[in-house]
Design a protein around this motif. Structure first.
Motif, short mmCIF file in Angstrom:
data_model
loop_
_atom_site.label_atom_id
_atom_site.label_comp_id
_atom_site.label_asym_id
_atom_site.label_seq_id
_atom_site.Cartn_x
_atom_site.Cartn_y
_atom_site.Cartn_z
N GLU A 7 18.59 4.68 3.57
CA GLU A 7 17.48 4.75 2.47
C GLU A 7 18.32 4.11 1.89
OE1 GLU A 7 15.47 6.82 -0.03
OE2 GLU A 7 15.37 7.18 1.45
N TRP A 8 16.17 3.55 2.15
CA TRP A 8 15.81 2.42 1.62
C TRP A 8 16.07 2.64 -0.33
CZ3 TRP A 8 10.60 -0.50 2.61
CH2 TRP A 8 9.97 -1.41 2.45
N SER A 9 15.46 3.28 -0.64
CA SER A 9 15.51 2.99 -2.36
C SER A 9 16.85 3.53 -2.69
CB SER A 9 14.74 4.63 -2.63
OG SER A 9 14.91 5.75 -2.21
N ARG A 10 17.89 3.76 -2.30
CA ARG A 10 18.95 4.08 -2.31
C ARG A 10 20.00 2.01 -1.98
NH1 ARG A 10 22.07 8.10 -3.23
NH2 ARG A 10 20.48 10.52 -2.24
N ILE A 11 19.32 1.55 -1.45
CA ILE A 11 19.79 0.50 -1.19
C ILE A 11 20.03 -0.75 -1.81
CG2 ILE A 11 19.85 -1.57 0.70
CD1 ILE A 11 21.94 0.40 0.73
N GLN A 12 18.16 -0.67 -2.47
CA GLN A 12 17.16 -1.14 -3.36
C GLN A 12 16.32 -0.42 -4.32
OE1 GLN A 12 14.48 -4.00 -0.72
NE2 GLN A 12 13.72 -5.25 -3.09
N PRO A 13 16.98 0.05 -5.29
CA PRO A 13 16.03 0.64 -6.25
C PRO A 13 15.52 -0.14 -7.19
CG PRO A 13 18.57 -0.06 -7.32
CD PRO A 13 18.24 -0.44 -5.55
N GLU A 14 15.00 -1.30 -7.04
CA GLU A 14 13.92 -2.03 -8.06
C GLU A 14 13.82 -3.02 -6.91
OE1 GLU A 14 12.25 -1.31 -10.57
OE2 GLU A 14 13.40 0.12 -11.12
N ARG A 15 12.60 -3.80 -6.88
CA ARG A 15 12.20 -5.37 -5.91
C ARG A 15 13.70 -6.42 -6.00
NH1 ARG A 15 6.86 -7.41 -4.66
NH2 ARG A 15 6.72 -9.17 -3.56
N ASP A 16 14.21 -6.38 -7.48
CA ASP A 16 15.19 -7.32 -6.74
C ASP A 16 16.36 -7.29 -7.73
OD1 ASP A 16 13.26 -9.55 -6.56
OD2 ASP A 16 12.50 -9.78 -8.31
N LEU A 17 17.05 -5.76 -7.67
CA LEU A 17 17.56 -5.14 -7.26
C LEU A 17 18.56 -5.04 -5.91
CD1 LEU A 17 20.55 -4.84 -9.34
CD2 LEU A 17 19.37 -2.60 -9.79
N PHE A 18 20.05 -4.85 -5.31
CA PHE A 18 20.45 -4.50 -3.93
C PHE A 18 22.08 -4.00 -4.35
CE2 PHE A 18 17.53 -7.85 -2.31
CZ PHE A 18 16.85 -7.50 -1.35
N SER A 19 21.91 -2.91 -4.21
CA SER A 19 22.95 -2.28 -4.41
C SER A 19 24.66 -2.33 -3.27
CB SER A 19 22.70 -1.05 -5.20
OG SER A 19 24.32 0.48 -5.00
N ARG A 20 24.88 -3.03 -3.72
CA ARG A 20 26.55 -2.80 -2.98
C ARG A 20 26.83 -1.63 -2.57
NH1 ARG A 20 26.68 -8.07 -0.70
NH2 ARG A 20 25.32 -8.99 -1.43
N ALA A 21 26.88 -0.72 -3.86
CA ALA A 21 27.91 0.26 -4.04
C ALA A 21 27.14 1.32 -2.72
CB ALA A 21 28.12 0.84 -5.52
N PRO A 53 11.14 2.55 -1.67
CA PRO A 53 11.25 3.26 -2.76
C PRO A 53 10.10 3.20 -3.64
CG PRO A 53 11.97 0.77 -1.85
CD PRO A 53 11.07 1.84 -0.82
N ILE A 54 10.22 3.91 -4.50
CA ILE A 54 9.38 3.60 -5.81
C ILE A 54 8.35 1.98 -6.29
CG2 ILE A 54 8.52 4.13 -8.59
CD1 ILE A 54 9.81 6.61 -7.70
N TRP A 55 8.83 1.49 -6.57
CA TRP A 55 8.49 -0.40 -6.94
C TRP A 55 7.43 -0.52 -5.91
CZ3 TRP A 55 9.45 -4.29 -3.33
CH2 TRP A 55 10.98 -3.75 -2.60
N PHE A 56 8.03 -0.62 -4.60
CA PHE A 56 7.10 -0.72 -3.04
C PHE A 56 6.05 -0.08 -3.46
CE2 PHE A 56 6.32 -0.13 1.19
CZ PHE A 56 6.18 -1.65 2.36
N VAL A 104 4.56 7.21 -10.62
CA VAL A 104 5.18 6.02 -10.55
C VAL A 104 4.96 4.56 -11.59
CG1 VAL A 104 5.43 6.90 -8.26
CG2 VAL A 104 3.32 4.98 -9.02
N GLY A 105 4.33 4.25 -12.06
CA GLY A 105 3.64 4.14 -13.11
C GLY A 105 2.29 2.66 -12.66
N GLY A 106 2.12 2.39 -11.66
CA GLY A 106 0.92 1.98 -10.78
C GLY A 106 0.01 2.31 -11.54
N GLN A 107 -1.27 2.19 -10.58
CA GLN A 107 -2.58 1.85 -10.89
C GLN A 107 -3.22 2.51 -10.32
OE1 GLN A 107 -4.48 -2.53 -10.82
NE2 GLN A 107 -3.45 -2.61 -13.26
N VAL A 108 -4.26 2.92 -10.00
CA VAL A 108 -4.69 4.43 -9.56
C VAL A 108 -6.29 3.72 -8.27
CG1 VAL A 108 -6.74 5.80 -9.13
CG2 VAL A 108 -4.93 6.20 -11.06
N GLY A 109 -5.95 3.16 -6.94
CA GLY A 109 -6.05 2.77 -6.09
C GLY A 109 -5.49 1.85 -5.50
#
Length: 426
Positions: A73-87, A116-119, A194-199
């Motif tokens: 699951e990509w969003s578990r591994i990388q919950p934010e664009r510049d954050l990777f989870s080693r756990a 991921p949501i950030w993606f 997701v906190g993004g812009q429409v479109g």
């Protein structure tokens, strides 16, 4: 019937979002919880396999299967664009180790639809640099797991959106004022969540826009190169969805259009892979005006698809002929409450595969969809594809007779199919 190849991978497939539960940081979870969501019900705890994967593997291995396809699951591994989870990476490492300890070959899918949501917030596969972002994630995972994982699937059904367009399930090139109001409202609600812009903010699937498809092509190429750089002996491919496209009078050009839009470009890219994944469930009848509904048969599937197990052998042959690559069957199965029908369907599908092998097609393995009754996207928990039933309240696993049957086929390397066929004839 002679046996299948000695190295044949007999197994079952799953997808992280469909079985793990509580993947709260991906785009699909976000859409599940939007008002008016197209999903029948949220995935919630799913099968709680995030915590129960060892139990699942115990059942698979005890039955006699020798391989297991699952997704990270990509969003578990990388919950934010510049954050990777080693756990979280360690969790998937434990899953791989659990496979190896049980004599089960792990087949790891890097992206099974969810992103991921950030993606999604920044445009999903249409955004600039999407392929680089996927390669970055791929390297992080493969560096940690590649010493124990030989088989990698980069994308699951990357052509799903192209198939919807090619077969007329979605209109091609619809203008903004032609899009239903409720669809526009849903898109806006998703963007807000997701906190993004429409479109800009959008779910990753279905991949419809030409630029998004090209970015996925690039992502596959870059991921393949990265995996090979890190572990040259790894085997890499992807798994487009394909039906057995059969032509009714006057439907020849329709079939060519479908293949040209939704299948052949994806198979073309597979020519550079170690294998081509095949995911087939039924046939599609094509006439001059497009898809033609099949005549009703006595067998019923919960999805409403025609019972046609012979489709698998046909698509295996077609994929091998076009790509000149070995075939790995990454998904095949039937949604039914009748487990005897599941066994019959699977037996007939495997017989069609063996016929292709006899004719010289190299087939590497068969991964049944799916190991567990799970959350099936828009249908929620209503579609039972699994070899194992899962109690929605307690998560208790109850193996179905089909699991033991497929395990026997695996242990005999296909030899028991002949005995089954003899019983059916008598």
């Amino acid at each position: 019937m002679a046996e299948f190849p000695d190295t044949f991978l007999w197994g079952a497939a799953t997808a992280g979002h469909q079985i793990e539960g509580n993947n709260v940081l991906n785009d699909i979870w976000a859409m599940e919880h939007v008002e008016g969501s197209p999903f029948h019900e949220p995935s919630g705890d799913a099968c709680d396999s995030y915590h129960r994967y060892e139990e699942d593997l115990d059942l698979l291995a005890a039955a006699g299967l020798n391989s297991y396809r699952f997704s990270v699951e990509w969003s578990r591994i990388q919950p934010e664009r510049d954050l990777f989870s080693r756990a979280e990476l360690a969790h998937y490492r434990r899953t791989v180790v659990a496979c190896v300890e049980r004599g089960v070959v792990p087949i790891v899918t890097l992206n099974h639809f969810a992103t991921p949501i950030w993606f999604a917030r920044s445009g999903a596969w249409s955004q600039q640099g999407a392929a680089d972002l996927f390669e970055r994630y791929t390297r992080f995972v493969v560096e940690a797991l590649g010493d124990l994982v030989e088989w990698w699937v980069t994308f699951n059904e990357p052509n799903a959106g192209a198939m919807l367009l090619a077969t007329g399930a979605l209109p091609l090139g619809a203008a903004a004022d032609e899009i239903p109001t409720e669809q526009l409202e849903l898109t806006a609600k998703f963007a807000e969540r997701v906190g993004g812009q429409v479109g800009v903010a959008s779910m990753a699937l279905p991949i419809l826009a030409p630029d998004a498809i090209q970015n996925v092509f690039s992502a596959h190429r870059q991921a393949r190169a990265a995996i090979k750089e890190l572990f040259p002996a790894a085997r890499v491919g992807w798994s487009p969805s394909v039906a057995d496209y059969q032509v009714l009078p006057g439907g020849e050009s329709t079939r060519e259009d479908v293949l040209a839009q939704a299948i052949h470009p994806f198979w073309e890219l597979s020519r550079g892979d170690d294998f081509v994944g095949v995911q087939t469930y039924t046939r599609t009848l094509l006439g001059p005006e497009g898809v033609v509904a099949a005549e009703p048969r006595e067998e019923t599937t919960l999805t409403g698809w025609e019972y046609y197990p012979q489709a698998l052998g046909a698509t295996v042959r077609a994929a091998a002929a076009f790509t000149d690559r070995p075939v790995l069957i990454t998904e095949n199965g039937i949604a039914t409450a009748d487990d005897e029908l599941r066994i019959r369907y699977t037996r007939e599908a495997l017989e069609s595969v063996y016929s292709a092998i006899e004719d010289g097609v190299t087939v590497l393995g068969y991964q049944h969809w799916t190991l567990l009754d799970n959350w099936e996207w828009h249908s929620g928990f209503a579609m039972t594809f699994g070899l194992i039933a899962v109690d929605a309240e307690t998560f208790e696993r109850t193996p179905k007779p089909s699991l033991a049957w497929l395990g026997q086929v695996s242990q005999s390397n296909g030899a028991t199919l002949e005995a089954d066929a003899a019983v059916q004839v008598s």
